[in-house]
Enzyme design. Structure first.
Site, PDB file in Angstrom:
ATOM      1  N   ASN A  61       0.872  -1.500   0.519  1.00 39.47           N
ATOM      2  CA  ASN A  61       0.092   0.173   0.115  1.00 39.47           C
ATOM      3  C   ASN A  61       0.863   1.717   0.134  1.00 39.47           C
ATOM      4  O   ASN A  61       2.438   1.412   1.141  1.00 39.47           O
ATOM      5  CB  ASN A  61      -1.197   0.169   1.279  1.00 39.47           C
ATOM      6  CG  ASN A  61      -0.914  -0.061   2.259  1.00 39.47           C
ATOM      7  OD1 ASN A  61       0.245  -1.092   2.656  1.00 39.47           O
ATOM      8  ND2 ASN A  61      -1.196   0.305   3.878  1.00 39.47           N
ATOM      9  N   CYS A  72      -4.205   0.224  -2.722  1.00 39.67           N
ATOM     10  CA  CYS A  72      -4.300  -0.444  -1.878  1.00 39.67           C
ATOM     11  C   CYS A  72      -2.826  -1.602  -2.742  1.00 39.67           C
ATOM     12  O   CYS A  72      -2.617  -1.228  -3.515  1.00 39.67           O
ATOM     13  CB  CYS A  72      -5.255  -1.203  -1.617  1.00 39.67           C
ATOM     14  SG  CYS A  72      -6.480  -0.622  -0.857  1.00 39.67           S
ATOM     15  N   GLU A  74      -2.708  -5.048  -2.739  1.00 36.78           N
ATOM     16  CA  GLU A  74      -3.659  -5.876  -4.255  1.00 36.78           C
ATOM     17  C   GLU A  74      -3.479  -4.976  -5.242  1.00 36.78           C
ATOM     18  O   GLU A  74      -2.936  -5.499  -6.391  1.00 36.78           O
ATOM     19  CB  GLU A  74      -4.833  -6.362  -4.270  1.00 36.78           C
ATOM     20  CG  GLU A  74      -4.985  -6.704  -2.637  1.00 36.78           C
ATOM     21  CD  GLU A  74      -5.254  -6.421  -1.483  1.00 36.78           C
ATOM     22  OE1 GLU A  74      -4.957  -4.791  -0.857  1.00 36.78           O
ATOM     23  OE2 GLU A  74      -6.104  -6.039  -0.637  1.00 36.78           O
ATOM     24  N   CYS A 114     -10.485  -2.863  -4.515  1.00 35.56           N
ATOM     25  CA  CYS A 114      -9.617  -4.383  -4.540  1.00 35.56           C
ATOM     26  C   CYS A 114     -10.492  -5.478  -5.535  1.00 35.56           C
ATOM     27  O   CYS A 114      -9.942  -5.753  -6.410  1.00 35.56           O
ATOM     28  CB  CYS A 114      -8.717  -4.656  -4.014  1.00 35.56           C
ATOM     29  SG  CYS A 114      -7.552  -3.369  -3.288  1.00 35.56           S
TER      30      CYS A 114
HETATM   31  N1  THU Z   1      -5.482  -1.591   2.534  1.00 34.66           N
HETATM   32  C1  THU Z   1      -4.896  -2.256   1.713  1.00 34.66           C
HETATM   33  O1  THU Z   1      -3.523  -1.900   0.779  1.00 34.66           O
HETATM   34  N2  THU Z   1      -5.357  -3.552   1.228  1.00 34.66           N
HETATM   35  C2  THU Z   1      -5.805  -3.860   2.026  1.00 34.66           C
HETATM   36  O2  THU Z   1      -6.830  -5.433   0.985  1.00 34.66           O
HETATM   37  C3  THU Z   1      -7.535  -3.442   3.313  1.00 34.66           C
HETATM   38  C4  THU Z   1      -6.608  -2.022   3.506  1.00 34.66           C
HETATM   39  C5  THU Z   1      -4.329  -0.466   2.832  1.00 34.66           C
HETATM   40  C6  THU Z   1      -5.500   1.013   2.131  1.00 34.66           C
HETATM   41  C7  THU Z   1      -4.342   1.604   3.230  1.00 34.66           C
HETATM   42  O3  THU Z   1      -3.845   2.324   3.243  1.00 34.66           O
HETATM   43  C8  THU Z   1      -4.677   1.229   4.502  1.00 34.66           C
HETATM   44  O4  THU Z   1      -4.358  -0.158   4.018  1.00 34.66           O
HETATM   45  C9  THU Z   1      -5.705   1.721   5.481  1.00 34.66           C
HETATM   46  O5  THU Z   1      -6.993   1.041   4.779  1.00 34.66           O
END
Ligand code: THU
Length: 160
Positions: A61, A72, A74, A114
């Site tokens: 992220n 995110c 993913e 995502c």
């Molecule tokens: N986040 C992800 O990268 N993937 C996920 O599956 C859930 C959330 C990140 C977004 C943000 O930077 C942090 O986690 C908190 O939500």
């Protein structure tokens, strides 16, 4: 009136029960966590994408002071993989998350946006993407992204 029951099948494993290739992909997702840029949430997520040709791409992220501008793990991994190999299907995706000095006990699950992006990749290549969601106590394995996004909006929805 009748009720349509929508079911999602999730296989729950311990890490040790995973196949060797699944374990390798999870290890890559865990490694990717350390490159996350998450100063605002402190929630560090790593993703690893394996393509049908064996290439593996990682992502994490990337947050921003203007919160919605971040992305995110993913989507970073998936867009990166599709950008490098636009003609090669994605075979597997693993994700892991780390916060408060530890990996999550229960599996981290992808956000709605995502899931939509992952589904597009699955549809685009007409090839199921195995999804491995890591937690230290339990690991969820789903056979495809569709299981993660029931009642989805997709390409075919535009043609009805
Ligand atoms: N986040 C992800 O990268 N993937 C996920 O599956 C859930 C959330 C990140 C977004 C943000 O930077 C942090 O986690 C908190 O939500």
């Amino acid at each position: 009136m009748w009720q349509r029951i929508v079911e999602t099948k999730v296989a729950v494993y311990s890490f040790d029960e995973l196949s060797e290739s699944q374990q390798i992909l999870v290890e890559e997702a865990k490694k990717q966590v350390s490159n996350a840029y998450a100063p605002y949430s402190g929630f560090h997520v790593g993703a690893a994408v394996e393509l049908a040709n064996g290439e593996v791409f990682g992502g994490n992220n990337q947050e921003n002071s203007a919160y919605p501008s971040g992305l995110c793990a993913e989507r970073v991994a998936m867009f990166y993989a599709n950008a490098q190999f636009p003609k090669v299907a994605v075979k597997s995706l693993a994700i892991a998350a780390y916060t408060n000095d530890d990996f999550l006990k229960l599996p981290v699950t992808p956000c709605g946006a995502c899931r939509q992006v992952l589904l597009e990749s699955e549809t685009r290549f007409e090839s199921d993407i195995e999804v491995i969601l890591y937690g230290t106590d339990e690991v969820y394995v789903l056979n495809n992204v569709r299981q993660l996004l029931p009642l989805c909006f997709e390409k075919s929805s535009l043609q009805q």
